[in-house]
Design an enzyme around this catalytic site. Structure first.
Site, PDB file in Angstrom:
ATOM      1  N   HIS A   1      48.635  29.950  32.161  1.00 38.07           N
ATOM      2  CA  HIS A   1      48.630  29.549  33.569  1.00 38.07           C
ATOM      3  C   HIS A   1      48.266  28.071  33.709  1.00 38.07           C
ATOM      4  CE1 HIS A   1      47.390  29.808  37.918  1.00 38.07           C
ATOM      5  NE2 HIS A   1      48.552  30.427  37.918  1.00 38.07           N
TER       6      HIS A   1
ATOM      7  N   HIS B   1      54.001  26.388  40.862  1.00 38.89           N
ATOM      8  CA  HIS B   1      53.527  26.668  42.224  1.00 38.89           C
ATOM      9  C   HIS B   1      54.292  25.793  43.211  1.00 38.89           C
ATOM     10  CE1 HIS B   1      50.344  27.809  39.469  1.00 38.89           C
ATOM     11  NE2 HIS B   1      50.167  28.815  40.313  1.00 38.89           N
TER      12      HIS B   1
ATOM     13  N   HIS C   1      55.471  34.110  38.251  1.00 43.03           N
ATOM     14  CA  HIS C   1      54.293  34.968  38.178  1.00 43.03           C
ATOM     15  C   HIS C   1      54.670  36.431  37.915  1.00 43.03           C
ATOM     16  CE1 HIS C   1      52.420  31.331  39.784  1.00 43.03           C
ATOM     17  NE2 HIS C   1      51.271  31.801  39.352  1.00 43.03           N
TER      18      HIS C   1
ATOM     19  N   HIS D   1      47.954  33.830  49.378  1.00 42.54           N
ATOM     20  CA  HIS D   1      47.363  34.055  48.050  1.00 42.54           C
ATOM     21  C   HIS D   1      46.352  32.958  47.699  1.00 42.54           C
ATOM     22  CE1 HIS D   1      48.575  31.548  44.602  1.00 42.54           C
ATOM     23  NE2 HIS D   1      48.118  32.502  43.803  1.00 42.54           N
TER      24      HIS D   1
ATOM     25  N   HIS E   1      42.436  33.368  46.268  1.00 43.46           N
ATOM     26  CA  HIS E   1      41.838  32.634  45.141  1.00 43.46           C
ATOM     27  C   HIS E   1      40.511  32.013  45.571  1.00 43.46           C
ATOM     28  CE1 HIS E   1      44.442  32.355  41.564  1.00 43.46           C
ATOM     29  NE2 HIS E   1      45.477  32.497  42.378  1.00 43.46           N
TER      30      HIS E   1
ATOM     31  N   PHE F   1      43.249  26.631  39.530  1.00 37.44           N
ATOM     32  CA  PHE F   1      44.391  27.175  38.789  1.00 37.44           C
ATOM     33  C   PHE F   1      44.199  27.095  37.271  1.00 37.44           C
ATOM     34  CE2 PHE F   1      47.705  26.508  42.376  1.00 37.44           C
ATOM     35  CZ  PHE F   1      47.450  27.780  42.841  1.00 37.44           C
TER      36      PHE F   1
ATOM     37  N   HIS G   1      47.671  38.942  41.778  1.00 37.35           N
ATOM     38  CA  HIS G   1      49.102  38.639  41.643  1.00 37.35           C
ATOM     39  C   HIS G   1      49.981  39.882  41.690  1.00 37.35           C
ATOM     40  CE1 HIS G   1      49.730  34.369  41.623  1.00 37.35           C
ATOM     41  NE2 HIS G   1      48.465  34.319  41.280  1.00 37.35           N
TER      42      HIS G   1
END
Ligand code: C2O
Length: 595
Positions: A169, A190, A199, A325, A329, A346, A359
């Site tokens: 990631h 992203h 993802h 999302h 996080h 991230f 996810h």
């Protein structure tokens, strides 16, 4: 449309349903198989001949483009200029822009290994279940803990090792690779239409590796069902002390069994939506509902905008699903630490098992979106469908996958346990008290100007309110079906050294005056902190935008459909944000044919 939506809504993982899904799996096997060999630009021997193991004709990409164009008509735009994202040159992994890990997240392989095109193993249909359900299944939980424990115990340089998997990631979010043929365009998964498919693959391989480690071919990762009141708290499966699923680096105020998550959460003084209890549940459901309602006609609003190879495009808008999302996080990342590791950054997010359940739910919401659109392809564009990525698979091979092969979850042989979708129906009207201009009294009206041409820095203490003209008022139903009214906040500049958020509200003006009520919530802009080493300054000025659909929303605001102008209110919540302009345009809705 009705059939697939009803399949979705009536389908529970009973054996009858699985048979139905398996049948539809077989039926849905795409009519084309596309060659994804390296250098598929070269003429291939045997193109068009049936591929023995599948029976489907193998086409090269040029045929595919012609084929798609022929079948679906001249779909607008860049058909001819094929420019899909390709995997990076793995030998050129460099220090990532991730101070959290000293920039060290390169993998233990370099791409000199043979790269194989991946075929999805035809397992039984694997059912991903809700995290708040599996907690009561001790057999399953034992397997899940065992699989993650084994992953953590692998040698540190094994590509399946827990931290190596998490580094994947980091590699694709924190600039460890440049796109092939460039020296300064990072591979970034992203902020664009790549987000959901990449993802999905990441989850797929992670899940398959966990299954392999415990010898269970049907193992699945559970989803965090935060769009349902029953799953709106932190999943307690990750909270057992001494479990391999436990991670101490979380916001301890949020990981308790009775604390409701807030999809409007951000770090800082104005942490949440201001709602509690049932009103907070309603606010979360309302956010999800609006996201679906207002972006169904135009996938880029839900999934993110187009991004093609070599582009370091300014002003690409993330989809609202990604925005939602991002808030999750943040809600898990500790607010008080510099980099909000693990989940709030991230580069480290996938070091917390929570990541994969978050996810899973994001992936599930994409699957629902697709069903609600009658399984129509979201982007009938070869630059999306032909994008390719590399992963380590469950047989320790370096494999290449093509985006277009994952857009239908059936083809990956998994599905989601069906749970109720409480946001799908009509919801109670939102309470307004938190969205009122506190500087004015209930009865007073304020003069609100247009945005003007100069960029404006958002003042953290004062919402920015502007009137925006609409291209057309009082549109008929047929006009609304053809064109979606889209609000764009453009040229947004944020400091990447901290998380940023603003929320957008829409109201009907009284002539040129605005009332104290900000009106209906329309959507948000949310960016995680994304600290960049020496590139920080350059990156700070990268601009982005936010696009929100309004057709449905305006139906819920009294007088809005017949108004020439709307009052748009940006409520700054955190970060250092400058906005370059606000406009409303009519955009053709997506009319692509069922794939
Ligand atoms: Cu790659 Cu949840 O982010």
């Amino acid at each position: 449309m009705a059939t697939s939506a009803s399949l979705l809504l009536s389908c529970t993982p009973s054996s009858a349903c699985l048979r139905q899904r398996e049948r539809s799996h077989r039926r849905d096997v795409a009519p084309f198989r596309v060659s994804c060999r390296k250098g598929s630009g070269e003429p291939r021997q045997g193109a068009g001949k049936p591929r023995p193991e599948s029976g489907a004709p193998l086409l090269d990409r040029r045929d595919m483009i012609i084929g798609l164009g022929g079948l679906y008509g001249a779909a607008a735009g860049p058909m001819a200029l094929a420019n899909p994202i390709v995997p990076p040159d793995l030998t050129k992994c460099k220090t990532a822009e991730a101070p959290t890990l000293d920039g060290k997240c390169c993998p233990p392989y370099t791409g000199t290994e043979t790269i194989v095109d991946y075929d999805f193993p035809a397992t039984a249909i694997r059912v991903r279940r809700a995290a708040h359900h599996v907690i009561d299944d001790e057999d399953y939980m034992a397997k899940y803990r065992e699989a993650v424990r084994k992953m953590k115990e692998l040698p540190a340089d094994h590509p399946w090792n827990y931290y190596q998997q998490a580094n994947v990631h980091c590699q694709y979010c924190n600039d460890a690779y440049d796109q092939q043929g460039t020296t300064d365009v990072p591979v970034q998964v992203h902020y664009s239409w790549i987000f959901l498919p990449w993802h999905r693959y990441y989850l797929h391989f992670y899940e398959r590796i966990l299954g392999k480690l415990i010898g269970d071919d049907t193992f699945t990762i559970p989803f965090w069902n935060f769009d349902n009141p029953a799953g709106m708290t932190y999943p307690q499966i990750f909270q057992e002390l001494n479990s391999p699923l436990y991670d101490p680096e979380r916001d301890q105020a949020h990981v308790k069994p009775d604390v409701l998550m807030d999809l409007k959460y951000t770090y800082g003084k104005t942490a949440g939506s201001g709602f509690v209890g049932q009103e907070l549940i309603n606010s979360n459901l309302d956010y999800i509902k609006k996201t679906f309602d207002n972006s169904l006609p135009l996938p880029e609003l839900f999934m993110g905008e187009q991004l093609r190879a070599g582009e370091l495009k300014e002003n690409v808008s993330s989809g609202q699903l990604e925005v939602i999302h991002n808030s999750v996080h943040m809600w898990v990342g500790p607010p008080e630490t510099t980099y909000h590791v693990n989940m709030g950054n991230f580069s480290t997010a996938a070091r917390d098992s929570t990541f994969f359940s978050l996810h899973c739910n994001v992936d599930r919401l994409w699957d629902i979106y697709r069903h609600l659109r009658g399984n129509r392809l979201e982007f009938n564009d070869p630059d999306w469908l032909d994008s390719t990525f590399l992963f380590i698979d469950e047989n320790e091979r370096l494999v290449r996958v093509k985006l277009g092969d994952c857009v239908d979850a059936n083809r990956l042989w998994y599905m989601y346990e069906q749970v109720s979708l409480p946001w799908l129906g009509k919801l109670p009207k939102q309470k307004k008290s938190e969205t009122t201009d506190k500087a004015t009294t209930q009865l007073s009206l304020t003069r609100v100007g247009e945005f003007g041409s100069a960029p404006q820095k958002l003042d953290p203490n004062t919402p920015l309110r502007v009137v925006v003209s609409r291209p057309k008022k009082s549109r008929k139903k047929s006009e609304k079906e053809e064109k979606l009214e889209v609000l764009t906040i453009k040229d947004i500049e944020v400091s990447l050294s901290e998380a940023s958020r603003f929320d957008v509200y829409i109201a009907t003006p009284y002539g040129d005056l605005a009332g104290p009520d900000f009106g209906e919530f329309a959507g948000s802009f949310v960016r995680l902190q994304h600290m960049m080493g020496d590139k920080l300054l350059k990156k700070m000025v990268k601009k982005t935008k936010l696009k929100l659909g309004l057709n449905k929303l305006l139906e819920d605001i009294e007088g809005a459909e017949d108004a020439e102008k709307l009052v748009v209110t940006l409520v700054p919540r955190s970060g250092d944000v400058t906005v370059g302009g606000v406009n409303i345009k009519l955009v053709e809705t997506d009319t692509s044919t069922t794939f």
